[in-house]
Design a protein around this motif. Structure first.
Motif: not given
Lengths: 308, 366
Positions: B207-214, B240-252, B256-260
């Motif tokens: 019942g609880v969601k979070v936004l997509s990584a991007e 921002l620094d932590v999120l960027y490092r965390y998500f780039t490692e987690k999602y291939a 590109q997804k971020l840019l789009a």
């Protein structure tokens, strides 16, 4: 070096330039203030505190500043500022700088020392046995604390019963004791040689004068004390002395409710209170006469078995 | 681009990059470091990093105690927030999925580098058409609004803002900010909340969601570089620094997804500032090709020059430097304050709002 080794003018010089750094229990406090009469008051009341000149880690950086407005000259005021946050204290009249300093640093301790469980409690030690006196304001714990200190007990604290969450012991913090209203004369009569600062009238807590903790208490403020007694005191004009036992279960709840930061330290706080109660005898005290309290409690403590 | 004059600040920034650096600080440096970290709201976060690296006990006893104290406090805040999320989930079980934003979302995902982050409110996003209904449910279940329902503040929130006035349960101490979009209705940028809701992902709590990584990253960009006054916000840059490092490692293919997505949501400018400044200040490993692709989002030369100069001055924590530095910092803070209001609402509306607030203050109604 202690404040008593310095002249008022040297203290003032430090206050208005780089600030004085003093140690009160586990805390190093840096104080800046461009207020000449405060230096004289500190010279007397802070006399026993270590005056620190070498590099140390500072816990609280306090500035008693004067507002840059018409209130600099006209009915001058003083503001409590700290690098650690804003206690939201309204300005005080300039001549109440000392009570402001004491209440302001209480805020600093209460809001930022979650390494300790902070009980709203006086704490003293007699013959190596620690006594906690938890109570709400107006119960007479400050008066009791000053009285014990003047009869050779070690004063640990009048307001903050700091329990070290790792050792479970009481951490001394021998701040000045703000005696209020009738208590001032009570202590003057009880111990004529007590050092008590100037009287501040019409503060938010009525008349206040500060009691200086004895040198022996301040000098041992690095030595933590083992709690052996928990006594909930209450001044009662019609009762000379009445001490009744409190069950441990009840004492635990009362102590937990009385802490400033019980919910913040969480499980560690519960364990600290639990082991404290386990190791202590717990009582409720009604009193109206300090000499009797001192005498009876000394007897009680002498009867406690020594630490195994 | 960014030159750092203060040694203390440099120490803090270095320690954010490599926690082992703290151990090498001498007494005076450590004192300055502690003070600055505390002022920036980063001491507890750094404390957890020290603890994880097994370094906490190697610090001087006094420093260790101070740090543990702030960790206890942040642990408490985090627990209160989790309890609030639990209560919200329970109350709104049959009503709507809750989408957690910012701090509350980071806690739920247990993002390692952000442990110890202070938070005092729980932000949630719901579809605008459900807003009234959700609010009614919460009011019925014991939450209360701080603002009187017919007052100007209440009107202001509902008419112009991206959230309704904060709600707080009468027995608890955590504010709930109920959002229907992520920027004020009046703001020049306005990412479509339906896009955000459509890609929200479920998390460990039903019942609880979070936004997509991007979207989490972009929301953080927007929050800092579009919707804040940027004063003393190093902590947000660390997010921002932590999120960027965390998500780039987690999602291939995260870049590109971020840019789009930045293009899709129309938040290119704050996205640009975020990448530029995290890389220059915190050395976030943003690859050159990504930096190359965002050059098109750069503002004009004048704005760019001003922002490059002002941003680090205002964003980084207060530090007593030479007089000229202090003056510059005040100017930067003032300039960015004006900017934040300029972006928030059109000038006419802003003037009207400030006039009403001033009038209320004169009448002693604030």
């Amino acid at each position: 070096m202690r404040f008593s080794d310095l002249s008022s003018s040297t203290i003032y010089h430090y206050l208005k330039t780089q600030g004085v750094v003093y140690q009160c229990g586990p805390f190093n406090i840096q104080l800046k203030a461009n207020i000449p009469f405060l230096a004289e008051q500190l010279h007397v009341l802070f006399a026993h505190y270590p005056f620190i000149e070498h590099d140390v880690l500072i816990d609280f950086r306090v500035n008693l500043a004067r507002p840059y407005s018409h209130r600099y000259w006209w009915r001058p005021q003083v503001l409590f500022k700290t690098a650690e946050g804003d206690p939201g204290m309204a300005p005080f009249p300039l001549d109440h700088a000392l009570p402001m300093l004491e209440w302001g640093t209480n805020w600093c301790v209460a809001s930022q020392s979650h390494y300790y469980l902070m009980l709203h409690s006086a704490a003293v030690e007699y013959q190596g046995k620690g006594v906690l006196l938890p109570a709400w304001p107006g119960s007479g714990k400050s008066t009791l604390c000053a009285a014990f200190a003047m009869r050779g007990w070690r004063m640990l604290s009048d307001e903050f019963g700091l329990i070290d969450l790792e050792t479970g012991l009481i951490q001394p913090i021998p701040k000045l004791i703000p005696l209020k209203n009738q208590s001032i004369d009570v202590i003057r009569n009880f111990a004529p040689d007590a050092v008590i600062g100037p009287l501040f009238t019409k503060t938010r807590k009525g008349d206040v004068a500060h009691f200086r903790p004895p040198l022996t208490s301040v000098a041992q403020s690095e030595v933590q004390a083992k709690p052996r007694l928990v006594i909930f005191p209450k001044y009662q004009s019609e009762t000379r002395f009445k001490l009744t036992e409190v069950t441990k279960a009840q004492a635990l709840l009362r102590l937990a409710n009385n802490a400033f930061n019980y919910q913040i330290v969480g499980k560690k706080g519960f364990h600290a209170v639990k082991s404290l109660i386990d190791e202590s005898n717990c009582y409720e005290l009604y009193f109206n006469d300090l000499d009797t309290v001192v005498e009876k409690l000394q007897q009680l403590i002498e009867s406690l078995p020594p630490e195994e | 681009m960014y030159s750092c004059e203060s040694a203390t600040l440099l120490n803090l920034i270095r320690s954010l990059n490599d926690i082992h650096y703290v151990v090498s600080l001498k007494s005076v440096e450590l004192d300055g470091w502690l003070q600055l970290a505390k002022q920036s709201g980063l001491l507890a976060t750094l404390g957890y990093r020290l603890q994880d690296a097994g370094l906490l006990s190697t610090l001087p006893e006094k420093a260790r105690r101070t740090i543990l104290g702030t960790m206890h406090f942040s642990g408490y805040l985090s627990q209160m927030a989790q309890w609030e999320i639990n209560r919200l989930q329970r109350t709104l079980k049959d009503v709507s999925d809750i989408v957690l934003l910012k701090g509350a979302a980071y806690i739920t995902q247990q993002i390692p580098g952000l442990r110890g982050r202070y938070l005092s409110d729980v932000d949630i996003l719901v579809p605008e058409e459900q807003l009234n209904y959700v609010e009614q449910c919460l009011l019925k279940a014991g939450w209360e609004s701080h603002k009187p329902p017919s007052g100007y503040d209440d009107y202001y929130y509902r008419q112009w803002m991206h959230e309704i006035p904060p709600l707080r349960h009468r027995f608890r101490s955590v504010d709930v900010d109920l959002h229907h979009r992520i920027l004020p209705r009046t703001s020049r940028l306005n990412p479509d909340p339906d896009l955000l809701l459509a890609t929200a992902q479920s998390c460990t709590i039903s019942g609880v969601k979070v936004l997509s990584a991007e979207d989490q990253f972009l929301h953080s960009c927007v929050h800092l570089f579009y919707d804040s006054e940027l004063k003393n916000r190093l902590r947000d840059l660390v997010d921002l620094d932590v999120l960027y490092r965390y998500f780039t490692e987690k999602y291939a293919g995260f870049d590109q997804k971020l840019l789009a997505r930045a293009n899709e949501l129309g938040v290119q400018r704050p996205f640009y500032y975020s990448l530029i400044h995290t890389r220059s200040i915190l050395k976030t490993p943003i690859p050159d090709d990504l930096l190359q692709s965002i050059q098109q989002f750069k503002p004009n030369v004048l704005v760019n020059c001003l922002m490059n100069k002002w941003l680090p001055l205002a964003l980084l924590p207060v530090d007593s430097g030479p007089r000229l530095h202090k003056m510059n910092r005040l100017l930067a803070i003032w300039g960015l304050y004006i900017r934040s209001h300029w972006l928030r609402m059109p000038p006419f509306l802003l003037t009207k709002h400030l006039f009403i607030k001033a009038w209320m203050r004169l009448g002693g109604k604030v």
